[in-house]
Design a protein around this motif. Structure first.
Motif, PDB file in Angstrom:
ATOM      1  N   ARG A 125       0.856  -1.224   0.026  1.00  0.00           N
ATOM      2  CA  ARG A 125      -0.025  -0.020   0.004  1.00  0.00           C
ATOM      3  C   ARG A 125       0.999   1.223   0.063  1.00  0.00           C
ATOM      4  NH1 ARG A 125      -4.090   2.203   4.624  1.00  0.00           N
ATOM      5  NH2 ARG A 125      -4.475   4.096   3.689  1.00  0.00           N
ATOM      6  N   ALA A 126       1.884   1.155   0.782  1.00  0.00           N
ATOM      7  CA  ALA A 126       2.732   2.414   0.890  1.00  0.00           C
ATOM      8  C   ALA A 126       3.522   2.675  -0.557  1.00  0.00           C
ATOM      9  CB  ALA A 126       3.741   2.041   1.966  1.00  0.00           C
ATOM     10  N   LEU A 127       3.921   1.639  -0.931  1.00  0.00           N
ATOM     11  CA  LEU A 127       4.461   1.836  -2.398  1.00  0.00           C
ATOM     12  C   LEU A 127       3.396   2.517  -3.462  1.00  0.00           C
ATOM     13  CD1 LEU A 127       6.863   0.999  -4.344  1.00  0.00           C
ATOM     14  CD2 LEU A 127       5.771  -0.954  -4.890  1.00  0.00           C
ATOM     15  N   GLN A 144      10.426   2.688  -3.774  1.00  0.00           N
ATOM     16  CA  GLN A 144      10.797   1.796  -2.742  1.00  0.00           C
ATOM     17  C   GLN A 144      11.530   2.681  -1.636  1.00  0.00           C
ATOM     18  OE1 GLN A 144      12.734  -1.813  -3.726  1.00  0.00           O
ATOM     19  NE2 GLN A 144      11.216  -2.574  -5.028  1.00  0.00           N
ATOM     20  N   LYS A 145      12.383   3.634  -2.160  1.00  0.00           N
ATOM     21  CA  LYS A 145      12.933   4.637  -1.244  1.00  0.00           C
ATOM     22  C   LYS A 145      12.159   5.244  -0.234  1.00  0.00           C
ATOM     23  CE  LYS A 145      16.111   8.492  -1.317  1.00  0.00           C
ATOM     24  NZ  LYS A 145      16.977   9.467  -2.036  1.00  0.00           N
ATOM     25  N   GLY A 146      11.075   5.782  -0.977  1.00  0.00           N
ATOM     26  CA  GLY A 146      10.018   6.502  -0.058  1.00  0.00           C
ATOM     27  C   GLY A 146       9.490   5.785   0.955  1.00  0.00           C
ATOM     28  N   VAL A 147       8.927   4.377   0.790  1.00  0.00           N
ATOM     29  CA  VAL A 147       8.573   3.490   1.390  1.00  0.00           C
ATOM     30  C   VAL A 147       9.569   3.058   2.739  1.00  0.00           C
ATOM     31  CG1 VAL A 147       7.753   0.894   1.875  1.00  0.00           C
ATOM     32  CG2 VAL A 147       7.457   2.102  -0.264  1.00  0.00           C
ATOM     33  N   ALA A 148      10.698   2.951   2.385  1.00  0.00           N
ATOM     34  CA  ALA A 148      11.771   2.656   3.350  1.00  0.00           C
ATOM     35  C   ALA A 148      11.821   3.995   4.261  1.00  0.00           C
ATOM     36  CB  ALA A 148      13.217   2.578   2.643  1.00  0.00           C
ATOM     37  N   GLU A 149      11.714   5.198   3.781  1.00  0.00           N
ATOM     38  CA  GLU A 149      12.014   6.116   4.547  1.00  0.00           C
ATOM     39  C   GLU A 149      10.663   6.484   5.508  1.00  0.00           C
ATOM     40  OE1 GLU A 149      12.462   9.414   1.622  1.00  0.00           O
ATOM     41  OE2 GLU A 149      14.693   8.933   1.583  1.00  0.00           O
ATOM     42  N   ARG A 150       9.732   5.878   5.005  1.00  0.00           N
ATOM     43  CA  ARG A 150       8.473   6.219   5.858  1.00  0.00           C
ATOM     44  C   ARG A 150       8.435   5.165   7.045  1.00  0.00           C
ATOM     45  NH1 ARG A 150       2.195   4.875   3.884  1.00  0.00           N
ATOM     46  NH2 ARG A 150       2.569   6.543   2.155  1.00  0.00           N
ATOM     47  N   SER A 205      12.620  -4.087  -0.578  1.00  0.00           N
ATOM     48  CA  SER A 205      12.699  -4.767  -1.792  1.00  0.00           C
ATOM     49  C   SER A 205      12.462  -6.046  -1.606  1.00  0.00           C
ATOM     50  CB  SER A 205      14.029  -4.592  -2.361  1.00  0.00           C
ATOM     51  OG  SER A 205      14.165  -5.158  -3.624  1.00  0.00           O
ATOM     52  N   GLU A 206      13.167  -6.704  -0.502  1.00  0.00           N
ATOM     53  CA  GLU A 206      13.216  -8.174  -0.539  1.00  0.00           C
ATOM     54  C   GLU A 206      11.590  -8.596   0.153  1.00  0.00           C
ATOM     55  OE1 GLU A 206      15.951  -8.939   2.662  1.00  0.00           O
ATOM     56  OE2 GLU A 206      17.515  -8.564   1.374  1.00  0.00           O
TER      57      GLU A 206
END
Length: 221
Positions: A166-168, A174-180, A189-190
């Motif tokens: 959902r976040a993606l 994916q960078k935005g998801v990781a930062e969130r 990614s995994e």
């Protein structure tokens, strides 16, 4: 209410919560369901909503749309935001026999709603995520089979995979998801890879295109 031209086709969507009576806190789940459904009136393209998303009972909603791809988007959005509860949807293509009520998707009748109701009844009988009706029989079967494959993948998602999926969609990268979520990009990614999230999203988009193209392209019932 405004009158509906005889040749106007709409896409009716009926959705509900599978096994809602078995949920630990049904009242809380119904309230969350109502909030999610009502938010779609603002989140989805206004021009595609002929009659607004309306919760008709605590566990069920209806909407009347002009765009079949948006019908798929609606099913995806509600399912994403209501995870891990399981939902089912019936999508029906057809005309209205009554006047159009833009304010709320109640008090109307016609083939589009009849087909959506038959589709969600089929979904209930078959334990399916989505069933469609009103295109050609071959196209209905093709779409339903694709929805079944997507369902198998979606229902294997862990809470974290569903959260990242959902976040993606909201962040775009994916960078935005990781930062969130303050995690490593490799973790995102995994997780997405293990859940086959990209494949699911590609299939969902393809289903929207399949139904919308068929609707406008002339292969019907």
């Amino acid at each position: 209410m405004t009158e509906n031209p005889d040749d106007t086709e709409y896409v009716a969507v009926i959705g509900d919560i599978r096994g809602s009576r078995e949920l630990p806190d049904r009242s809380e789940a119904q309230q969350e369901f109502k909030q999610v459904v009502n938010s779609l009136n603002d989140d989805l393209p206004e021009e595609a909503i002929a009659s607004q998303f309306t919760v008709t009972t605590g566990d069920e909603f209806q909407v009347l749309l002009t765009d079949a791809a948006v019908a798929v988007d609606a099913a995806v959005s509600v399912s994403d935001r209501f995870h891990p509860a399981k939902l089912r949807f019936g999508i029906g293509l057809g005309e209205l026999d009554t006047a159009l009520n833009p304010a709320q998707a109640i008090g109307m009748d016609g083939p589009c709603f009849h087909r959506a109701r038959a589709a969600i009844n089929d979904a209930e009988a078959e334990g399916a995520w989505v069933r469609v009706g009103g295109w050609s029989s071959a196209r209905d079967s093709h779409a339903n089979a694709m929805f079944d494959v997507v369902q198998c993948l979606r229902e294997d998602w862990t809470d974290r995979q569903a959260q990242f999926a959902r976040a993606l969609a909201e962040e775009g990268t994916q960078k935005g998801v990781a930062e969130r979520y303050d995690v490593a990009k490799s973790t995102v990614s995994e997780s997405l890879s293990a859940g086959h999230v990209q494949e699911v999203r590609t299939a969902e988009a393809s289903l929207g295109e399949l139904l919308q193209t068929t609707r406008s392209g002339g292969e019907t019932r």
